[in-house]
Design an enzyme around this catalytic site. Structure first.
Site, PDB file in Angstrom:
ATOM      1  N   LYS A 120       0.825  -1.201   0.000  1.00 40.10           N
ATOM      2  CA  LYS A 120       0.000   0.000   0.000  1.00 40.10           C
ATOM      3  C   LYS A 120       0.860   1.251   0.000  1.00 40.10           C
ATOM      4  O   LYS A 120       0.622   2.182  -0.782  1.00 40.10           O
ATOM      5  CB  LYS A 120      -0.927   0.001   1.214  1.00 40.10           C
ATOM      6  CG  LYS A 120      -1.969   1.113   1.220  1.00 40.10           C
ATOM      7  CD  LYS A 120      -1.539   2.361   1.960  1.00 40.10           C
ATOM      8  CE  LYS A 120      -1.420   2.166   3.436  1.00 40.10           C
ATOM      9  NZ  LYS A 120      -1.168   3.446   4.160  1.00 40.10           N
ATOM     10  N   ASP A 138      -6.069   1.288   1.459  1.00 43.73           N
ATOM     11  CA  ASP A 138      -6.025   1.424   2.916  1.00 43.73           C
ATOM     12  C   ASP A 138      -7.370   0.981   3.480  1.00 43.73           C
ATOM     13  O   ASP A 138      -8.191   0.392   2.768  1.00 43.73           O
ATOM     14  CB  ASP A 138      -5.695   2.866   3.314  1.00 43.73           C
ATOM     15  CG  ASP A 138      -6.779   3.859   2.929  1.00 43.73           C
ATOM     16  OD1 ASP A 138      -7.794   3.456   2.307  1.00 43.73           O
ATOM     17  OD2 ASP A 138      -6.635   5.051   3.254  1.00 43.73           O
TER      18      ASP A 138
END
Length: 211
Positions: A120, A138
């Site tokens: 991420k 997220d």
């Protein structure tokens, strides 16, 4: 979700925020990388308050590395997991200095080799710093994608892969920003504010809240 419905969703999100950007404050690619590392399990607001002080005294890899772990902890101690983050940041700075001439690598694979950098984080840096159409998943993106039905999955990698597959190319550059904004301010975790949602009628979520 069919493609026509998905396109309508992103057309509306784009109209609401044509050119979305990260809420993290930074001046260089390096500063963005550090801010994203620090943002794990922390709010952008708390990270910005911390990096505002940190980057004044240590704006680059060499100066942060020179601080050392102990002094760095003093700057980031208000952020969760600061002990582990300080260790990772110092180690990352060392690698950047020794292996990359203090520059930030521009591939996901190399970024993920840096301590404290997961998939991420790498995607967020590639998107914001280098203009690559990557999608950082997220908690907001994961929640909203599942609720809307645009990319369902039991883990972030599944959701990311489905977003990559389902979202038309013209929306990919800003897609995760739009989903973050929706998740942060409207489609919130405990009680989504469905009455304020511009795309509510296209949403597959079964437990909508209107009061």
């Amino acid at each position: 979700m069919n493609k026509k419905k998905l396109i309508k969703i992103f057309d509306i999100l784009k109209k609401e925020t044509p050119e979305p950007v990260t809420e993290l404050i930074y001046k260089t690619e390096f500063q963005l990388l550090i801010a994203v590392i620090l943002s794990a399990q922390a709010t952008d607001k708390s990270v910005n308050a911390t990096t505002k002080k940190l980057f004044k005294v240590a704006p680059d890899a060499k100066s942060i590395h020179s601080l050392g772990e102990r002094k760095l902890k003093g700057y980031i101690k208000t952020i969760g997991l600061y002990n582990a983050k300080a260790k990772n940041v110092i180690a990352t700075c060392k690698i950047l200095i020794e292996d990359y001439d203090s520059k930030i690598p521009q591939t996901r694979e190399r970024l993920q080799q840096l301590p404290g950098v997961g998939r991420k984080t790498a995607n967020v840096v590639l998107n914001n710093a280098f203009g690559q159409p990557t999608i950082g998943v997220d908690t907001h993106v994961f929640r909203v994608s599942n609720r809307l039905g645009i990319a369902t999955g039991s883990n972030v990698l599944q959701v990311e892969k489905k977003l990559e597959e389902n979202i038309p190319k013209k929306y990919k550059m800003h897609a995760h920003h739009w989903l973050i904004i929706l998740g942060r301010y409207t489609c919130i975790a405990r009680k989504p504010i469905c009455k304020n949602c511009k795309i509510e009628k296209f949403c597959d979520y079964k437990d909508k809240v209107y009061n």
